[in-house]
Scaffold this motif. Structure first.
Motif, PDB file in Angstrom:
ATOM      1  N   PRO A  14       3.381  16.881  66.831  1.00 39.94           N
ATOM      2  CA  PRO A  14       4.198  15.816  67.158  1.00 39.94           C
ATOM      3  C   PRO A  14       5.595  15.581  66.362  1.00 39.94           C
ATOM      4  O   PRO A  14       6.587  15.354  66.784  1.00 39.94           O
ATOM      5  CB  PRO A  14       3.403  14.344  67.364  1.00 39.94           C
ATOM      6  N   TYR A  15       5.162  15.818  65.220  1.00 34.91           N
ATOM      7  CA  TYR A  15       6.374  15.588  64.035  1.00 34.91           C
ATOM      8  C   TYR A  15       7.664  16.762  64.474  1.00 34.91           C
ATOM      9  O   TYR A  15       8.730  16.514  64.285  1.00 34.91           O
ATOM     10  CB  TYR A  15       5.955  15.816  62.838  1.00 34.91           C
ATOM     11  N   GLN A  16       7.025  17.961  64.602  1.00 36.90           N
ATOM     12  CA  GLN A  16       7.864  18.837  65.008  1.00 36.90           C
ATOM     13  C   GLN A  16       8.648  18.589  66.357  1.00 36.90           C
ATOM     14  O   GLN A  16       9.979  18.736  66.675  1.00 36.90           O
ATOM     15  CB  GLN A  16       7.148  20.330  65.203  1.00 36.90           C
ATOM     16  N   ILE A  17       8.087  18.220  67.400  1.00 36.11           N
ATOM     17  CA  ILE A  17       8.748  18.092  68.666  1.00 36.11           C
ATOM     18  C   ILE A  17       9.629  17.018  68.861  1.00 36.11           C
ATOM     19  O   ILE A  17      10.645  16.825  69.594  1.00 36.11           O
ATOM     20  CB  ILE A  17       7.266  17.769  69.885  1.00 36.11           C
ATOM     21  N   ALA A  18       9.350  15.877  67.559  1.00 32.32           N
ATOM     22  CA  ALA A  18      10.504  14.792  67.424  1.00 32.32           C
ATOM     23  C   ALA A  18      11.862  15.533  66.810  1.00 32.32           C
ATOM     24  O   ALA A  18      13.030  14.699  66.849  1.00 32.32           O
ATOM     25  CB  ALA A  18       9.965  13.927  66.540  1.00 32.32           C
ATOM     26  N   GLY A  19      11.815  16.925  66.486  1.00 34.97           N
ATOM     27  CA  GLY A  19      13.077  17.401  66.478  1.00 34.97           C
ATOM     28  C   GLY A  19      13.742  18.207  67.376  1.00 34.97           C
ATOM     29  O   GLY A  19      15.036  18.503  67.206  1.00 34.97           O
ATOM     30  N   ILE A  20      13.126  18.203  68.482  1.00 36.12           N
ATOM     31  CA  ILE A  20      13.989  18.839  69.844  1.00 36.12           C
ATOM     32  C   ILE A  20      14.476  18.081  70.730  1.00 36.12           C
ATOM     33  O   ILE A  20      13.885  17.073  71.368  1.00 36.12           O
ATOM     34  CB  ILE A  20      13.064  19.913  70.384  1.00 36.12           C
ATOM     35  N   MET A  21      15.759  18.246  70.730  1.00 38.96           N
ATOM     36  CA  MET A  21      16.762  17.383  71.745  1.00 38.96           C
ATOM     37  C   MET A  21      17.192  17.925  72.904  1.00 38.96           C
ATOM     38  O   MET A  21      16.999  18.937  73.030  1.00 38.96           O
ATOM     39  CB  MET A  21      18.039  16.906  70.879  1.00 38.96           C
TER      40      MET A  21
END
Lengths: 531, 317
Positions: free
Chosen positions: A166-173
């Motif tokens: 989830p922390y990683q997916i928060a970086g994809i716009m």
């Protein structure tokens, strides 16, 4: 004479923006030299994401930047909920938010999510953009595949179980496929007329000068409806320019005033806003065969030799002494027994036990930079610390680099030929997500380019805990394991930790609504100028 | 005359090419990766190689140079590494903005320097000469960056009568001839004019003093010419040197000043180069340096030609 009087009158008028009288305008002085990339995945690090990424775009999972008292946590964004499959622990299902529209009016759907992942991951897709892919690659490395389940549901499969996903997916716009189609499939044109789902829309972009954002009247999140009608982001890489611009009323909000300007800003009625955030100013140490830092006594001595309180005062109180990688009170701090404090006598005695002292100094070479993102005031700070280290028996040699050159040295790792003879590297670090801050910095299999373990540090106990933390899907359990890892990092004096930056910002006296989150990102939506 | 101009023009070509080779090599010899700002922190070697190839940085330097020069010759300055915008699209407005600033600095600095220098030259050894010399040495020696900040502190921060930065109200960069824009121009133009004014004053003083000692001036005086007529003769004889100095200073100004434009956030070529250096944007840096080098070459050429118009002996020499 009348002309002269006219000129004098005109000169005394405030430098108001030439916009409609009833428009609420916020003018921000950024530290970047160019407007960050506007296509979706912003470049230029935390600042790019802060000013362009989070204003024009959203992620499936967003950061909650509404609180200043506690470290930021994740919250639903374009996905209202997400879960991982209990059996495989690799298939994540995201339920998408209904009724969200891109700035161009098109709908945000599962097709748009897949299209955006293709933009980053599928080189054969027409929308593949190498530039955005490069920016996002630190966030999508775990993704193995993705598919649309129905119009409002997407499944993303990771290569292996990864509770930090989830922390990683928060970086994809997410950029608008319809807008990209409308502009002839040209990312260059899209950069001028971008379309995301974010709280602001781009109105005007002047390269290397400014971006003007206007309020998105149809923004989906009622908690983040912009308080300003227009936000003007200006590029001001020079700190004195930013300070002068604020003092003379040309901007309302500046990033990173230099510490020596703060008293002047305060005496002029400006608000100085600070907060701890996931930042550490350390020396990352080399564990290569010839490194003197292989000796725990030397590592501990270096950590005890530094007078952090005086250094913080030297920085105008805009930093707090570090007790480890993360700040005390952080959920990942744990219970280290090695108390990092200023104790030159113990440092001297440890150095003598290791076979060194002021009469037989230990030569170390540290790679440092002249400036850089998060680097604070690297040259005077390093000089200050060199004196501390010299006093207990170190002979410090600096190799000084321009910021990007230092980053390249860090990316190469201590094991690279160009870093031969370097015993440490002074690169400020973020710990906003467990991978960057803890797991990839400390696990032995995370040396560059795979991770961020620059020096090649190896601790089997940490490796074991890191494996468990990676599959701890319960956030509390994950925090506990990260705390245990951090305890071992500190007790083993893995790096030399110096200070945490308080990340000052200066705001005009009439700027309201800014909440400085404990995060590299900040939310501009509640900020406005109260005329 | 035409032959002379053609010869000078032909001579300028290898100079321009030489300058581009030096600039290109120096930029590539600088430490660090040209793509580091666009690479993520944990870029794998495959990603690095792929991006390097996409930007053409995987080819040998001489090939990169030739490709670049060939493209430039056809008007293609490449794409910015940072923004992927055409480089020329960034350079043209920057050149325009720097020209505005340079002309303003010329309007302030050149007459000021010339008048000061002429006065000092005419009064060599007097108290006036000493004062002018002190002013001009101060002008030449004062750091631009520092002077800019001092002026900002006085006029923008303390007095609040002039803006501290930018080209226009609200940050607009479309210049217009009105007070709202002119007041943005004043401080950077004054800052930028100080060094050329000092240099011009020094040169004009030396030249005027030198010309006044010549025999023909004594003869003119002996013939009973009025001081103003004598001055005209002195001025005409001093003109080629003054012109050369002014020309070089003008070329310097067109080159922009990285420090002044950065301090005032003036979006000209100096600011552009500064941001390109910060972001390691090699295509932008190369393109800007090339354009500026060509400015120098062209202005030198013009100065040479104009000098020969004033003093035909140069052509014969």
């Amino acid at each position: 004479m009348a002309g002269v009087a006219g000129l004098a009158m005109a000169a005394s008028l405030p430098f108001s923006a030439a916009f409609a009288d009833d428009e609420k305008v916020l003018r921000v002085g950024m530290t970047v030299a160019d407007v960050p990339q506007t296509t979706g995945q912003a470049n230029q690090g935390g600042e790019g994401t802060r000013f362009i990424g989070l204003t024009l775009y959203d992620a499936l999972i967003n950061w909650d930047l509404s609180k200043s008292e506690v470290p930021s946590v994740l919250r639903p964004g374009l996905a209202t909920e997400w879960s991982v499959d209990d059996d495989t622990q690799t298939v994540w299902t995201f339920k998408l938010r209904e009724g969200v529209k891109f700035h161009d009016g098109s709908d945000f759907t599962a097709d748009a999510v897949v299209w955006n992942l293709e933009k980053l991951l599928n080189k054969e897709s027409p929308q593949y953009d190498a530039s955005q892919a490069a920016q996002a690659s630190q966030w999508f490395g775990a993704i193995a595949s993705y598919e649309k389940i129905d119009d409002m549901t997407v499944a993303i499969t990771t290569k292996e179980p990864d509770a930090t996903f989830p922390y990683q997916i928060a970086g994809i716009m997410y950029s608008s496929p319809a807008q990209w189609d409308k502009l002839g499939g040209d990312w260059g044109k899209f950069a001028q007329e971008p379309s995301g789902t974010g709280p602001f829309m781009l109105d005007r972009l002047v390269p290397r000068e400014r971006a003007e954002l206007v309020k998105n009247p149809n923004y989906w999140d009622p908690d983040r409806v912009p308080a300003s009608d227009r936000v003007i982001l200006m590029c001001m890489p020079d700190a004195s320019t930013r300070v002068a611009a604020l003092l003379s009323g040309q901007v309302d909000f500046i990033e990173a005033p230099s510490p020596d300007a703060v008293p002047r800003l305060k005496s002029s009625g400006m608000q100085i806003v600070t907060n701890v955030y996931p930042h550490i100013w350390p020396y990352q140490l080399s564990y290569q065969p010839d490194s003197p830092f292989l000796d725990l006594k030397v590592r501990k001595a270096a950590n005890l030799a530094i007078d952090r309180e005086s250094l913080s005062q030297f920085l105008g109180g805009l930093a707090v002494p570090a007790k480890g990688q993360v700040t005390e009170g952080h959920p990942w701090f744990g219970n280290p027994t090695f108390d990092i404090t200023y104790d030159p006598e113990q440092a001297l005695s440890l150095m003598q036990e290791a076979g060194y002292g002021p009469d037989k100094p230990l030569h170390i070479k540290l790679l440092i930079s002249t400036s850089g993102s998060g680097q604070m005031q690297p040259l005077p700070m390093n000089e200050f610390i060199a004196e501390n280290l010299t006093a207990v028996g170190f002979d410090v040699e600096f190799e000084v680099f321009e910021w990007e050159a230092l980053r390249a040295r860090r990316r190469a790792g201590a094991m690279a030929p160009e870093n031969e003879g370097a015993d440490g590297l002074n690169n400020s670090w973020a710990f906003w997500d467990p991978n960057i801050g803890i797991l990839q910095a400390a696990a032995s299999d995370m040396t560059p380019p795979r991770g961020f373990n620059w020096g090649g540090y190896s601790n089997p106990e940490i490796d074991e805990l890191a494996k468990k933390a990676k599959v701890a899907f319960d956030p509390a359990e994950q925090d506990k394991l990260l705390g245990e890892i951090h305890t071992k990092m500190v007790d083993d004096a893995m790096w030399i930790w110096v200070v945490h930056d308080l990340n000052p910002r200066a705001l005009g006296p009439n700027v309201k609504g800014f909440v400085q989150a404990q995060n590299w990102y900040q939310d501009l939506t509640p900020v406005y100028v109260d005329n | 005359m035409l032959l002379y101009v053609i010869r000078r023009l032909l001579l300028a070509i290898p100079i321009a090419i030489g300058v581009t080779i030096v600039c290109f090599s120096l930029i590539h010899l600088a430490p660090g990766d040209p793509l580091s700002t666009v690479l993520p922190d944990n870029a794998t070697p495959e990603v690095v190689a792929e991006i390097r190839a996409a930007y053409g940085f995987d080819k040998p330097l001489p090939i990169q140079y030739l490709v670049w020069l060939g493209n430039v010759a056809s008007g293609d300055f490449g794409l910015s590494i940072q923004s992927r915008r055409p480089v020329l699209g960034d350079i043209i407005p920057a050149v325009k903005n720097t020209m505005i600033l340079a002309f303003a600095a010329v309007l302030i600095g050149f007459p000021f320097g010339t008048i000061l220098g002429a006065i000092a030259g005419y009064r060599q050894g007097s108290a006036t000469d000493k004062v002018v010399t002190a002013i001009s040495i101060t002008g030449v020696s004062v750091p631009h960056y520092w002077l800019g900040i001092v002026l900002v502190v006085i006029f923008a921060v303390n007095m609040g009568v002039l803006p501290a930065m930018g080209m226009g109200p609200g940050g607009q960069s479309d210049f217009a001839l009105n007070w709202a824009h002119l007041k943005h121009l004043l401080l950077p133009a004054i800052t930028l004019s100080v060094i050329p004014a000092g240099i011009i004053a020094r040169s004009v003083r030396a030249t005027v003093a030198d010309v006044r000692k010549k025999d023909f001036v004594s003869t003119l005086r002996a013939k009973g010419l009025s001081p103003s007529r004598v001055f005209l003769h002195v001025a005409k004889n001093a003109a080629p040197v003054v012109l050369a100095v002014c020309g070089l200073q003008f070329a310097q100004l067109l080159g922009g000043s990285i420090l002044v434009e950065t301090v005032f956030s003036w979006p000209g070529t100096g600011f552009l180069m500064n941001s390109a250096i910060f972001t390691r944007d090699l295509p932008v840096l190369q393109g800007t340096i090339l354009v500026l080098s060509l400015f120098f070459v062209v202005i030198n050429l013009l100065v040479d030609v104009l000098q020969t118009v004033f003093d035909p002996r140069i052509r014969r020499g």
